[in-house]
Design a protein around this motif. Structure first.
Motif, PDB file in Angstrom:
ATOM      1  N   ALA A  17      -4.801  33.123 -36.815  1.00 50.93           N
ATOM      2  CA  ALA A  17      -5.649  34.320 -36.905  1.00 50.93           C
ATOM      3  C   ALA A  17      -6.856  34.057 -37.790  1.00 50.93           C
ATOM      4  O   ALA A  17      -7.183  34.823 -38.681  1.00 50.93           O
ATOM      5  N   GLY A  18      -7.524  32.916 -37.551  1.00 48.82           N
ATOM      6  CA  GLY A  18      -8.871  32.715 -38.092  1.00 48.82           C
ATOM      7  C   GLY A  18      -9.827  33.499 -37.193  1.00 48.82           C
ATOM      8  O   GLY A  18      -9.392  34.302 -36.346  1.00 48.82           O
ATOM      9  N   THR A  20     -11.579  32.624 -34.617  1.00 47.75           N
ATOM     10  CA  THR A  20     -11.489  32.433 -33.156  1.00 47.75           C
ATOM     11  C   THR A  20     -10.248  33.100 -32.576  1.00 47.75           C
ATOM     12  O   THR A  20     -10.310  33.708 -31.513  1.00 47.75           O
ATOM     13  N   GLY A  21      -9.110  32.976 -33.271  1.00 45.64           N
ATOM     14  CA  GLY A  21      -7.873  33.591 -32.772  1.00 45.64           C
ATOM     15  C   GLY A  21      -8.007  35.104 -32.709  1.00 45.64           C
ATOM     16  O   GLY A  21      -7.613  35.752 -31.721  1.00 45.64           O
ATOM     17  N   PHE A  38       0.053  35.187 -34.264  1.00 43.95           N
ATOM     18  CA  PHE A  38       0.855  34.701 -35.398  1.00 43.95           C
ATOM     19  C   PHE A  38      -0.036  34.072 -36.469  1.00 43.95           C
ATOM     20  O   PHE A  38      -0.898  33.251 -36.156  1.00 43.95           O
ATOM     21  N   ASP A  39       0.212  34.416 -37.722  1.00 48.79           N
ATOM     22  CA  ASP A  39      -0.398  33.682 -38.850  1.00 48.79           C
ATOM     23  C   ASP A  39       0.313  34.098 -40.129  1.00 48.79           C
ATOM     24  O   ASP A  39       1.129  35.048 -40.132  1.00 48.79           O
ATOM     25  N   ARG A  53     -17.479  29.858 -47.674  1.00 46.83           N
ATOM     26  CA  ARG A  53     -18.389  29.560 -46.562  1.00 46.83           C
ATOM     27  C   ARG A  53     -19.098  30.812 -46.087  1.00 46.83           C
ATOM     28  O   ARG A  53     -18.500  31.885 -46.044  1.00 46.83           O
ATOM     29  N   THR A  54     -20.367  30.687 -45.719  1.00 43.05           N
ATOM     30  CA  THR A  54     -20.965  31.766 -44.937  1.00 43.05           C
ATOM     31  C   THR A  54     -21.177  31.212 -43.537  1.00 43.05           C
ATOM     32  O   THR A  54     -21.316  30.002 -43.361  1.00 43.05           O
ATOM     33  N   ALA A  56     -23.376  31.295 -40.041  1.00 45.47           N
ATOM     34  CA  ALA A  56     -24.559  31.718 -39.287  1.00 45.47           C
ATOM     35  C   ALA A  56     -24.095  31.999 -37.859  1.00 45.47           C
ATOM     36  O   ALA A  56     -23.785  31.081 -37.111  1.00 45.47           O
ATOM     37  N   HIS A 141       4.788  30.048 -40.573  1.00 43.78           N
ATOM     38  CA  HIS A 141       4.066  29.301 -39.538  1.00 43.78           C
ATOM     39  C   HIS A 141       4.909  29.300 -38.273  1.00 43.78           C
ATOM     40  O   HIS A 141       6.133  29.501 -38.335  1.00 43.78           O
ATOM     41  N   ASP A 171      -5.060  27.432 -33.915  1.00 48.00           N
ATOM     42  CA  ASP A 171      -4.403  27.111 -35.178  1.00 48.00           C
ATOM     43  C   ASP A 171      -5.048  25.939 -35.909  1.00 48.00           C
ATOM     44  O   ASP A 171      -4.375  25.189 -36.617  1.00 48.00           O
ATOM     45  N   LEU A 176      -0.612  22.775 -34.058  1.00 50.09           N
ATOM     46  CA  LEU A 176       0.721  22.595 -33.474  1.00 50.09           C
ATOM     47  C   LEU A 176       0.670  22.867 -31.966  1.00 50.09           C
ATOM     48  O   LEU A 176       1.317  22.172 -31.171  1.00 50.09           O
ATOM     49  N   VAL A 232     -24.779  24.948 -47.817  1.00 54.33           N
ATOM     50  CA  VAL A 232     -23.908  23.854 -47.360  1.00 54.33           C
ATOM     51  C   VAL A 232     -24.634  22.577 -47.739  1.00 54.33           C
ATOM     52  O   VAL A 232     -25.765  22.351 -47.298  1.00 54.33           O
ATOM     53  N   PRO A 302     -21.006  20.428 -40.201  1.00 53.33           N
ATOM     54  CA  PRO A 302     -21.748  21.694 -40.240  1.00 53.33           C
ATOM     55  C   PRO A 302     -23.259  21.494 -40.133  1.00 53.33           C
ATOM     56  O   PRO A 302     -23.979  21.626 -41.097  1.00 53.33           O
ATOM     57  N   GLN A 306     -23.107  25.143 -35.361  1.00 53.33           N
ATOM     58  CA  GLN A 306     -22.510  25.081 -34.025  1.00 53.33           C
ATOM     59  C   GLN A 306     -21.013  25.430 -34.003  1.00 53.33           C
ATOM     60  O   GLN A 306     -20.518  25.972 -33.028  1.00 53.33           O
TER      61      GLN A 306
HETATM   62  C1  FAD Z   1     -18.985  24.155 -45.022  1.00 51.37           C
HETATM   63  C2  FAD Z   1     -18.893  24.707 -43.615  1.00 51.37           C
HETATM   64  C3  FAD Z   1     -19.875  25.583 -43.149  1.00 51.37           C
HETATM   65  C4  FAD Z   1     -19.815  26.070 -41.836  1.00 51.37           C
HETATM   66  N1  FAD Z   1     -20.804  26.906 -41.387  1.00 51.37           N
HETATM   67  C5  FAD Z   1     -20.783  27.319 -40.107  1.00 51.37           C
HETATM   68  C6  FAD Z   1     -21.837  28.168 -39.586  1.00 51.37           C
HETATM   69  O1  FAD Z   1     -22.785  28.520 -40.291  1.00 51.37           O
HETATM   70  N2  FAD Z   1     -21.763  28.578 -38.285  1.00 51.37           N
HETATM   71  C7  FAD Z   1     -20.730  28.181 -37.466  1.00 51.37           C
HETATM   72  O2  FAD Z   1     -20.719  28.553 -36.289  1.00 51.37           O
HETATM   73  N3  FAD Z   1     -19.705  27.421 -37.938  1.00 51.37           N
HETATM   74  C8  FAD Z   1     -19.706  26.978 -39.222  1.00 51.37           C
HETATM   75  N4  FAD Z   1     -18.679  26.204 -39.694  1.00 51.37           N
HETATM   76  C9  FAD Z   1     -17.526  25.927 -38.816  1.00 51.37           C
HETATM   77  C10 FAD Z   1     -16.509  27.082 -38.889  1.00 51.37           C
HETATM   78  O3  FAD Z   1     -16.164  27.311 -40.228  1.00 51.37           O
HETATM   79  C11 FAD Z   1     -15.269  26.747 -38.057  1.00 51.37           C
HETATM   80  O4  FAD Z   1     -15.698  26.445 -36.739  1.00 51.37           O
HETATM   81  C12 FAD Z   1     -14.302  27.925 -37.977  1.00 51.37           C
HETATM   82  O5  FAD Z   1     -13.927  28.355 -39.257  1.00 51.37           O
HETATM   83  C13 FAD Z   1     -13.050  27.533 -37.187  1.00 51.37           C
HETATM   84  O6  FAD Z   1     -12.262  28.707 -37.041  1.00 51.37           O
HETATM   85  P1  FAD Z   1     -10.846  28.667 -36.331  1.00 51.37           P
HETATM   86  O7  FAD Z   1     -10.405  30.093 -36.238  1.00 51.37           O
HETATM   87  O8  FAD Z   1     -10.912  27.885 -35.080  1.00 51.37           O
HETATM   88  O9  FAD Z   1      -9.898  27.821 -37.306  1.00 51.37           O
HETATM   89  P2  FAD Z   1      -9.374  28.135 -38.767  1.00 51.37           P
HETATM   90  O10 FAD Z   1     -10.362  28.965 -39.518  1.00 51.37           O
HETATM   91  O11 FAD Z   1      -8.976  26.810 -39.316  1.00 51.37           O
HETATM   92  O12 FAD Z   1      -8.083  29.052 -38.554  1.00 51.37           O
HETATM   93  C14 FAD Z   1      -6.865  28.529 -38.131  1.00 51.37           C
HETATM   94  C15 FAD Z   1      -5.772  29.535 -38.485  1.00 51.37           C
HETATM   95  O13 FAD Z   1      -4.533  29.073 -37.914  1.00 51.37           O
HETATM   96  C16 FAD Z   1      -3.498  29.298 -38.824  1.00 51.37           C
HETATM   97  N5  FAD Z   1      -2.417  28.361 -38.502  1.00 51.37           N
HETATM   98  C17 FAD Z   1      -2.437  27.007 -38.552  1.00 51.37           C
HETATM   99  N6  FAD Z   1      -1.258  26.490 -38.149  1.00 51.37           N
HETATM  100  C18 FAD Z   1      -0.476  27.550 -37.828  1.00 51.37           C
HETATM  101  C19 FAD Z   1       0.865  27.671 -37.345  1.00 51.37           C
HETATM  102  N7  FAD Z   1       1.652  26.587 -37.104  1.00 51.37           N
HETATM  103  N8  FAD Z   1       1.368  28.913 -37.148  1.00 51.37           N
HETATM  104  C20 FAD Z   1       0.592  30.007 -37.365  1.00 51.37           C
HETATM  105  N9  FAD Z   1      -0.683  29.956 -37.808  1.00 51.37           N
HETATM  106  C21 FAD Z   1      -1.213  28.738 -38.032  1.00 51.37           C
HETATM  107  C22 FAD Z   1      -4.124  29.073 -40.206  1.00 51.37           C
HETATM  108  O14 FAD Z   1      -3.384  29.764 -41.210  1.00 51.37           O
HETATM  109  C23 FAD Z   1      -5.530  29.663 -39.985  1.00 51.37           C
HETATM  110  O15 FAD Z   1      -5.605  31.027 -40.342  1.00 51.37           O
HETATM  111  C24 FAD Z   1     -18.728  25.696 -40.998  1.00 51.37           C
HETATM  112  C25 FAD Z   1     -17.726  24.836 -41.487  1.00 51.37           C
HETATM  113  C26 FAD Z   1     -17.818  24.320 -42.768  1.00 51.37           C
HETATM  114  C27 FAD Z   1     -16.738  23.382 -43.264  1.00 51.37           C
END
Ligand code: FAD
Length: 410
Positions: A17-18, A20-21, A38-39, A53-54, A56, A141, A171, A176, A232, A302, A306
């Motif tokens: 639940a980041g 994207t989820g 699930f998270d 992080r912020t 864009a 998890h 995730d 996983l 960044v 970053p 993107q």
């Molecule tokens: C310094 C920095 C700056 C950035 N700036 C930008 C920006 O300006 N614009 C942009 O578009 N992108 C940016 N990004 C990229 C962006 O942060 C990522 O693309 C984004 O956070 C990914 O989100 P996500 O939901 O895919 O993954 P995550 O945020 O990693 O979320 C994954 C989730 O899955 C959960 N999880 C993992 N395993 C399990 C499991 N087995 N069971 C249940 N839950 C689980 C975790 O607890 C977590 O909550 C930046 C990245 C960095 C490092």
């Protein structure tokens, strides 16, 4: 598993639940799919300080949040990005001219908006919590996911398996869901670490996002609400360790020097976080009953904002394909859905991964003269040829083909 009680049967199980989820959950729930997500935690309670992080969010990501009914809650925390400035600070020959890209050349909308990541995730979590089609399941998890012929079985650490037609692996990089579906990856490391924080400053940012291209990687200043900017700053791991160990005064001195005093005096400084940089692209974006979104599918340095924008396009695309299948009374996790998702996301993900990797390497390995000369000529052409500049700006915001309807302005 057919003897599971009916309340344990879902159309879609989302692992993670980041941003994207949660965006995938909200988008699919609009089409009456029954979702379980699930998270460990959902959003953040109390003071928001864990993630510095912020993000864009580019135009089409903002349209997605508008279409999900989430944007009105995000807008008070988001700052428009009107101009993107690229400054060559490598000191290499031939010098690359500075370039500014103005969103007004493309129309009335800004390039996008910058918002703290933890705020965005919290707001999405609140909306998911209020949606009767979404069950948020707090678990340490998820421990296992079985992709079976007629359904998938998802088991959290605490027991009580559920079944779902479709699994969305949201995730993160160490997914996983990806391993359970036996999806392999191509991955690589960079000898770089990104430091992220925000700070306030004496001069206004005027909606200008500035990307300094330096020998060690980019340093990006992104406007925030008020006289604040997100930072960044990419350095070698050794230099990042040194900078992270400095006290706030020392860090601000170094930052001020690195940005040539761009924003005047640096005032309040947030907590800093460091992210070792690596790259990863899944070799397939869907297999069995599982599709991958966000960091589970691709991890990029970053550059050019993107990462999450790409992840939100994944989320909107699977929502579109799965809900159309459901409307036709077809299986939302069936082979046609999985194959279509893989096909439609491939070009966007691979081309962004290639471009971002190339840009990053062209900074680090800029000693190779033809690479520096190519960058210099490329920027000069963009400055001189407005149609080319506009085309590159449009493509930088989002691919011009295969954008799901949820990511378009209504
Ligand atoms: C310094 C920095 C700056 C950035 N700036 C930008 C920006 O300006 N614009 C942009 O578009 N992108 C940016 N990004 C990229 C962006 O942060 C990522 O693309 C984004 O956070 C990914 O989100 P996500 O939901 O895919 O993954 P995550 O945020 O990693 O979320 C994954 C989730 O899955 C959960 N999880 C993992 N395993 C399990 C499991 N087995 N069971 C249940 N839950 C689980 C975790 O607890 C977590 O909550 C930046 C990245 C960095 C490092």
């Amino acid at each position: 598993m057919s003897d599971l009680p009916p309340e344990n049967e879902f159309d879609v199980a989302i692992i993670g639940a980041g941003a994207t989820g949660l965006a995938a959950a909200c988008a699919m729930a609009m089409e009456d799919l029954k979702i379980i997500c699930f998270d460990k935690i959902f959003g953040f309670d109390g003071e928001l300080k864990g993630d510095t992080r912020t993000i864009a969010l580019l135009q089409n990501s903002v349209y997605l949040l508008q279409n999900l009914g989430v944007w009105d809650d995000c807008r008070p925390f988001a700052e428009p990005l009107n101009i993107m400035k690229v400054v060559d600070d490598t000191g290499r020959f031939p010098p690359v001219p500075d370039a500014s890209f103005d969103a007004s050349e493309l129309g009335a909308d800004p390039f996008g908006y910058n918002i703290p990541n933890d705020r965005l995730v919290s707001i999405l979590a609140e909306h998911a919590r209020d949606n009767p089609n979404i069950t948020l399941f707090e678990t340490d998890h998820v421990t296992s996911i079985e992709n079976l012929a007629k359904m998938a079985v998802v088991t959290p650490f605490e027991g009580n398996s559920v079944t779902a037609s479709l699994v969305v692996g949201a995730d993160g990089a160490n997914s996983l869901a990806r391993r359970a579906a036996r999806i392999t990856t191509t991955d690589w490391k960079y000898n770089q670490t990104a430091m992220a924080c925000w700070f306030s400053h004496s001069q206004p940012h005027n909606g200008i996002s500035t990307e300094f291209h330096r020998k060690s990687g980019p340093l990006v200043l992104v406007p925030m609400q008020g006289n604040k900017s997100g930072l960044v700053w990419v350095e070698t791991p050794e230099e990042a360790n040194r900078l992270m160990a400095l006290d706030d005064t020392g860090f601000k001195e170094q930052l001020s020097a690195a940005t040539h005093g761009e924003l005047g005096n640096l005032l309040e400084l947030s907590q800093r976080s460091a992210f070792p940089l690596s790259g990863l692209v899944a070799n397939s974006f869907g297999k069995g009953r599982t599709v991958l979104v966000g960091h589970a599918a691709h991890v990029l340095p970053p550059i050019g904002a993107q990462g999450l924008n790409l992840g939100l396009r994944d989320a909107a695309m699977i929502a579109d394909i799965a809900s159309k299948a459901q409307m036709l009374s077809a299986d939302p996790g069936g082979p046609d859905v999985i194959a279509k998702y893989d096909e439609l996301r491939r070009g966007d993900i691979l081309s962004r991964a290639f471009t971002v990797d190339f840009l990053n390497r062209s900074l680090i390995h800029g000693w190779f003269p033809p690479l520096q000369a190519t960058r210099a000529i490329g920027v000069q052409l963009l400055k001189l040829i407005p149609p080319l500049r506009k085309a590159v700006m449009r493509e930088g915001i989002a691919p011009q083909s295969h954008l799901p309807p949820l990511m378009q302005s209504r």
